[in-house]
Every structure is written in C-alpha cells, then in structure tokens.
Design an enzyme around this catalytic site. Structure first.
Site, PDB file in Angstrom:
ATOM      1  N   ARG A 104       0.841  -1.208   0.000  1.00 51.71           N
ATOM      2  CA  ARG A 104       0.000   0.000   0.000  1.00 51.71           C
ATOM      3  C   ARG A 104       0.872   1.252   0.000  1.00 51.71           C
ATOM      4  NH1 ARG A 104       0.216   3.810   2.650  1.00 51.71           N
ATOM      5  NH2 ARG A 104       0.021   2.755   4.649  1.00 51.71           N
ATOM      6  N   ILE A 164      13.078   7.605   2.714  1.00 54.60           N
ATOM      7  CA  ILE A 164      12.297   7.834   1.494  1.00 54.60           C
ATOM      8  C   ILE A 164      11.823   6.503   0.893  1.00 54.60           C
ATOM      9  CG2 ILE A 164      12.313   8.932  -0.786  1.00 54.60           C
ATOM     10  CD1 ILE A 164      12.554  10.818   1.788  1.00 54.60           C
ATOM     11  N   ASP A 192      -1.414 -11.445  20.461  1.00 51.76           N
ATOM     12  CA  ASP A 192      -1.539 -12.061  21.790  1.00 51.76           C
ATOM     13  C   ASP A 192      -2.507 -13.247  21.746  1.00 51.76           C
ATOM     14  OD1 ASP A 192      -1.398 -12.151  24.762  1.00 51.76           O
ATOM     15  OD2 ASP A 192      -3.501 -11.575  24.560  1.00 51.76           O
ATOM     16  N   GLY A 206      -1.097 -16.504  20.794  1.00 52.16           N
ATOM     17  CA  GLY A 206      -0.066 -17.085  21.659  1.00 52.16           C
ATOM     18  C   GLY A 206       1.273 -17.117  20.949  1.00 52.16           C
ATOM     19  N   GLU A 266       4.102  10.237   7.533  1.00 52.74           N
ATOM     20  CA  GLU A 266       3.005  11.131   7.128  1.00 52.74           C
ATOM     21  C   GLU A 266       2.391  11.834   8.329  1.00 52.74           C
ATOM     22  OE1 GLU A 266       1.635  11.631   4.010  1.00 52.74           O
ATOM     23  OE2 GLU A 266       3.021  10.332   2.949  1.00 52.74           O
TER      24      GLU A 266
HETATM   25  C1  LIG Z   1       9.164   3.429   6.731  1.00 56.92           C
HETATM   26  C2  LIG Z   1       9.108   4.913   6.534  1.00 56.92           C
HETATM   27  C3  LIG Z   1       8.853   5.440   5.278  1.00 56.92           C
HETATM   28  C4  LIG Z   1       8.824   6.824   5.078  1.00 56.92           C
HETATM   29  N1  LIG Z   1       8.635   7.339   3.809  1.00 56.92           N
HETATM   30  C5  LIG Z   1       8.801   8.673   3.578  1.00 56.92           C
HETATM   31  C6  LIG Z   1       8.785   9.203   2.247  1.00 56.92           C
HETATM   32  O1  LIG Z   1       8.532   8.480   1.279  1.00 56.92           O
HETATM   33  N2  LIG Z   1       9.038  10.532   2.072  1.00 56.92           N
HETATM   34  C7  LIG Z   1       9.327  11.362   3.111  1.00 56.92           C
HETATM   35  O2  LIG Z   1       9.561  12.548   2.879  1.00 56.92           O
HETATM   36  N3  LIG Z   1       9.331  10.891   4.398  1.00 56.92           N
HETATM   37  C8  LIG Z   1       9.096   9.564   4.647  1.00 56.92           C
HETATM   38  N4  LIG Z   1       9.138   9.067   5.937  1.00 56.92           N
HETATM   39  C9  LIG Z   1       9.493   9.982   7.031  1.00 56.92           C
HETATM   40  C10 LIG Z   1       8.372  10.227   8.012  1.00 56.92           C
HETATM   41  O3  LIG Z   1       7.385  11.047   7.467  1.00 56.92           O
HETATM   42  C11 LIG Z   1       9.009  10.767   9.297  1.00 56.92           C
HETATM   43  O4  LIG Z   1       9.681   9.685   9.904  1.00 56.92           O
HETATM   44  C12 LIG Z   1       8.005  11.394  10.239  1.00 56.92           C
HETATM   45  O5  LIG Z   1       7.486  12.572   9.712  1.00 56.92           O
HETATM   46  C13 LIG Z   1       8.636  11.698  11.596  1.00 56.92           C
HETATM   47  O6  LIG Z   1       9.841  12.396  11.432  1.00 56.92           O
HETATM   48  P1  LIG Z   1      11.145  11.889  12.217  1.00 56.92           P
HETATM   49  O7  LIG Z   1      11.305  10.426  11.931  1.00 56.92           O
HETATM   50  O8  LIG Z   1      12.260  12.761  11.841  1.00 56.92           O
HETATM   51  O9  LIG Z   1      10.775  12.035  13.737  1.00 56.92           O
HETATM   52  P2  LIG Z   1      10.820  13.417  14.587  1.00 56.92           P
HETATM   53  O10 LIG Z   1      10.138  14.486  13.819  1.00 56.92           O
HETATM   54  O11 LIG Z   1      12.219  13.626  15.028  1.00 56.92           O
HETATM   55  O12 LIG Z   1       9.924  13.037  15.842  1.00 56.92           O
HETATM   56  C14 LIG Z   1      10.444  12.390  17.006  1.00 56.92           C
HETATM   57  C15 LIG Z   1       9.357  12.334  18.060  1.00 56.92           C
HETATM   58  O13 LIG Z   1       8.992  13.660  18.456  1.00 56.92           O
HETATM   59  C16 LIG Z   1       7.568  13.775  18.438  1.00 56.92           C
HETATM   60  N5  LIG Z   1       7.192  15.167  18.206  1.00 56.92           N
HETATM   61  C17 LIG Z   1       7.313  15.871  17.055  1.00 56.92           C
HETATM   62  N6  LIG Z   1       6.874  17.126  17.221  1.00 56.92           N
HETATM   63  C18 LIG Z   1       6.449  17.231  18.501  1.00 56.92           C
HETATM   64  C19 LIG Z   1       5.891  18.278  19.294  1.00 56.92           C
HETATM   65  N7  LIG Z   1       5.679  19.493  18.794  1.00 56.92           N
HETATM   66  N8  LIG Z   1       5.577  18.017  20.575  1.00 56.92           N
HETATM   67  C20 LIG Z   1       5.791  16.793  21.100  1.00 56.92           C
HETATM   68  N9  LIG Z   1       6.335  15.762  20.420  1.00 56.92           N
HETATM   69  C21 LIG Z   1       6.658  15.980  19.123  1.00 56.92           C
HETATM   70  C22 LIG Z   1       7.126  12.833  17.348  1.00 56.92           C
HETATM   71  O14 LIG Z   1       5.763  12.482  17.503  1.00 56.92           O
HETATM   72  C23 LIG Z   1       8.071  11.656  17.584  1.00 56.92           C
HETATM   73  O15 LIG Z   1       7.563  10.840  18.598  1.00 56.92           O
HETATM   74  C24 LIG Z   1       9.071   7.683   6.166  1.00 56.92           C
HETATM   75  C25 LIG Z   1       9.302   7.139   7.438  1.00 56.92           C
HETATM   76  C26 LIG Z   1       9.320   5.783   7.627  1.00 56.92           C
HETATM   77  C27 LIG Z   1       9.586   5.234   9.001  1.00 56.92           C
END
Ligand SMILES: Cc1cc2nc3c(=O)[nH]c(=O)nc-3n(C[C@H](O)[C@H](O)[C@H](O)COP(=O)(O)OP(=O)(O)OC[C@H]3O[C@@H](n4cnc5c(N)ncnc54)[C@H](O)[C@@H]3O)c2cc1C
Length: 387
Positions: free
Chosen positions: A94, A167, A340, A343, A367
């Site tokens: 998806r 990405i 869960d 098991g 996202e």
């Molecule tokens: C498998 C996978 C595929 C992906 N594919 C794409 C893609 O195709 N293109 C793309 O551009 N990106 C992609 N992403 C990136 C994804 O969108 C980001 O991982 C996501 O937006 C979170 O950013 P970060 O990982 O840098 O976490 P961070 O932004 O560093 O967040 C860390 C923590 O801080 C929390 N946090 C953030 N802001 C606040 C706030 N104001 N107050 C309190 N807590 C907060 C968050 O909820 C999280 O728990 C992908 C990620 C994964 C894991």
C-alpha cells in the site's frame, strides 16, 4: 440475518456499483497474488517488484487522476478502498501505491506544467516509471519548514545540495519529487535517476515495512534543468498538499490490516482448544474480538464519510488528521491484541498479526506521527498552536 463480521454496519451497501467493483478487484488481487508471497517477502526484506505490472494493469497507480493521462479517473472513496484492500495484504505494498499515486503523480498533476504531466504521468500510471517523494530530512521530519536542502538558480538550471531520509521507493525510483528551499521559498523539483551527484542508499535493518524499499537520498551539486521544476506552487503548502492526499489514503489502509488480523485471530481462536473448549468460547476472548469489531466499524464509518467529503470537495486537512490518527491507533492496537490471541504462534510470520503490527509502527509514524495529528486537532479545538 447474520451480519458480516468485518462489516457490521453494512457500509458496503453505501458504496456505488463502481466502488464495489473496485473493492472486489483489489480484494481478489490481494487474496490471489499478495497473500501467498508476502510473508516470505517480509522475511527476506524484499519489495515484491514482480507485482508492479499487475498493480498498474488494475489501474491502481494514480487512480484518481484523469483518464487523459492514462489513469483510471476514480473517485476518492474508490481510492480509499484500494488502499484498504492492499493493506489487508501488507502496508508495504500500500505504501508503494500511496507514494507513486499521492506523493509523485499528484504533485506532477497539481503543480506541474502540461508538458511535465504528459512527460511523466502516463508512464507512471503504467508502472514503467517509479517515483519517490523527498521531503523528510535527517534532522527532523515533524518540522519540514526547517528544511536544509537548497536549490540555487544557476543560469537555466538549478543546483541542489542536501539530503533526504526515510524515502519510500528511494532505490526503486526512476524519478524523485524533491522539495528544497530556494531564494523564493520551498519549491518542488523532479530529480531523475542518473543525474550526476544524485545518489540513493537503501536503509537496512528495518523491523517494519520490510516488504518496502526505504532509502536515504543525497544531493551533491545536482544540476536540474528549469524544465524539471514544478512551476505552479511555492512554499510549504506544496508538500503539505501532497501529504493531505497521501494521508487520506493512509487513513483507509489500516482498516485492511486490522480486518486481516481480526480474521486470523477469529479463525484461530475458534479452532484452538484449551481447557476443553475453543478459546473463542471464553468471555475474555469474545470481549476482545467484539471490541476489535467495534473499533473497525467506527473506522469504516469515519473513513467513508471522509471520502464522501473529499468527493464533494469539502474535506479539510484536520479531518484527515483525525482519521489518520484514529485508524492507525485502532489498527496497531488490534494487531498487537491479535498477536496475543495467537499465543506463541503469533510471533512468526507464518501468521500475519506480527507483520501487520510491525508494519503499523511505520504507518503510525510516517506522514505525520500520531502526536503531530493530535496537535493538529488540539489546535483546531483551542485555536492555540502547541507545536
Ligand atoms: C518506513 C518509513 C517510510 C517513510 N517514507 C517517507 C517518504 O517516502 N518521504 C518522506 O519525505 N518521508 C518519509 N518518511 C518519514 C516520516 O514522514 C518521518 O519519519 C516522520 O514525519 C517523523 O519524522 P522523524 O522520523 O524525523 O521524527 P521526529 O520528527 O524527530 O519526531 C520524534 C518524536 O517527536 C515527536 N514530536 C514531534 N513534534 C512534537 C511536538 N511538537 N511536541 C511533542 N512531540 C513531538 C514525534 O511524535 C516523535 O515521537 C518515512 C518514514 C518511515 C519510518
């Protein structure tokens, strides 16, 4: 008359004939082509690229874009159902369709010139050109305004420097829709595989979305012609507009994952004999199963209404946030509870629950993390920005 266990409120009766036909076609594809191979693909950390041609033939790439560009011209509810049925198979597959459709084809259609649309969309609909979307950077995906990747105008070209992280489709992609700061604000560029200075490196050791390619992208003085700049948008609203499209589909997808898990746990607990009776005959198992069905039903109703709002041109990004948050939370909790109920059998990829639970760790994060969507709703209620 008995109710359908995975559609207790007969949401399907609210679908048009075309929407039902789309759902049935994708359900068949998932049952016949995805489910037999996906456990192994996940184990091997392999994206099942061999399915791309069939996905394209079914019209699932850029499905809501006009037929002029080789797309299916379906409505938003149909797109949601596509996501739901694909994710009943696997979130990775998806994700492939979401990225190609909502994050690459959508911006080329919405923000690109007619020439750019003609150049890329038909081949993308046919699965001949695969795209990825580069917004997130290593220093913090939740705060995309703090973007460091920069595109500098140089004669008739742009020179891009920087990097993107996490990405989807990165190493598969022929083109990348890349968002970069410029002297005139954030702009989108179509960077092509093979352009000197552009590299993708696959991220290994993932425990989630193993049947999907995830990469880091690097831009070292990548020279991109003006013809590859998306001319019709400037500022953060460009990438955020794409995210609203993708999040809409992602809100529907986890319903499929949750149904797959409930189906498995229901069948397993009816057959698993403990203390002289099936596990499904115990009150605690029934309460758990009933609660899953309740949460799935609510998500189905929420998503259908969201889709109807989108088709009427009335959907607001905050409504998408609520649905993405609700449905990801609903599905990850159900996947863990189903694990869960199975098991020990629940810990291997012979069964689907743990694969879905692990996949949903990504889906609830990408996202916009759950926290980000909660803060969007908090801001809507209070009028105060708490980011
Ligand atoms: C498998 C996978 C595929 C992906 N594919 C794409 C893609 O195709 N293109 C793309 O551009 N990106 C992609 N992403 C990136 C994804 O969108 C980001 O991982 C996501 O937006 C979170 O950013 P970060 O990982 O840098 O976490 P961070 O932004 O560093 O967040 C860390 C923590 O801080 C929390 N946090 C953030 N802001 C606040 C706030 N104001 N107050 C309190 N807590 C907060 C968050 O909820 C999280 O728990 C992908 C990620 C994964 C894991």
């Amino acid at each position: 008359m008995a109710l359908h266990p995975y559609d207790l409120y007969d949401v399907r009766s609210q679908l048009s004939e075309e929407e039902r036909a789309v759902q049935d076609a994708v359900a068949r594809f998932t049952d016949e082509r995805v489910l037999p191979i996906i456990g192994d693909a996940f184990d091997q950390g392999r994206f099942p690229k061999e399915l791309v041609g069939e996905i394209a033939e079914l019209g699932l790439l850029g499905a809501t874009l006009p037929e002029d560009y080789g797309c299916a011209g379906l409505n938003a509810v149909s797109y949601g159902l596509i996501c739901q049925e694909l994710e009943r198979g696997d979130s990775g597959l998806r994700s492939f369709v979401s990225v190609q459709s909502s994050l690459c084809m959508y911006p080329i259609h919405a923000y690109g010139s007619e020439e750019q649309r003609r150049r890329w969309l038909p081949d993308m609909a046919a699965g001949k050109v695969i795209g990825c979307f580069g917004l997130t950077e290593p220093h913090g995906g939740s705060d995309p305004a703090n973007m460091k990747t920069f595109a500098k105008k140089d004669g008739g070209d742009w020179v891009i420097n920087g990097g993107k992280m996490w990405i989807t489709n990165g190493n598969l992609a022929d083109i990348a829709v890349v968002w970069a700061q410029t002297d005139e604000g954030i702009q989108g560029f179509v960077v092509e595989k093979g352009m000197p200075g552009f590299a993708a490196q696959e991220i290994k050791h993932k425990m989630s979305l193993r049947a999907s390619v995830t990469s880091a992208l690097f831009f070292d003085n990548v020279r991109v012609p003006e013809a590859n700049r998306l001319p019709n948008v400037k500022g953060l609203k460009g990438p955020l507009g794409c995210l609203t499209q993708a999040r809409y589909g992602i809100a529907w997808g986890p319903i499929g994952a949750a149904i797959a898990c409930l189906d498995e746990a229901l069948n397993y607990s009816k057959e698993r004999m403990l203390f002289g009776r099936p596990v499904a005959a115990t009150q605690s198992a029934q309460i758990k199963l009933a609660d899953m069905a309740r949460r799935i039903t609510l998500a189905q109703l929420l998503s259908l209404q969201l889709g109807r709002l989108k088709d009427a041109g009335k959907m607001q990004p905050q409504q998408v946030s609520l649905a993405k948050w609700n449905n990801c939370r609903m599905a990850i909790d159900i996947a863990r509870e189903c694990r869960d109920l199975l098991g020990g059998a629940g810990i291997t990829t012979e069964h689907a629950a743990i694969r879905h639970a692990l996949n949903l760790e990504s889906v609830i994060t990408y996202e916009g993390t759950e926290t980000v969507h909660q803060l969007v709703i908090g801001r809507e209620l209070t009028g105060i920005n708490a980011f």
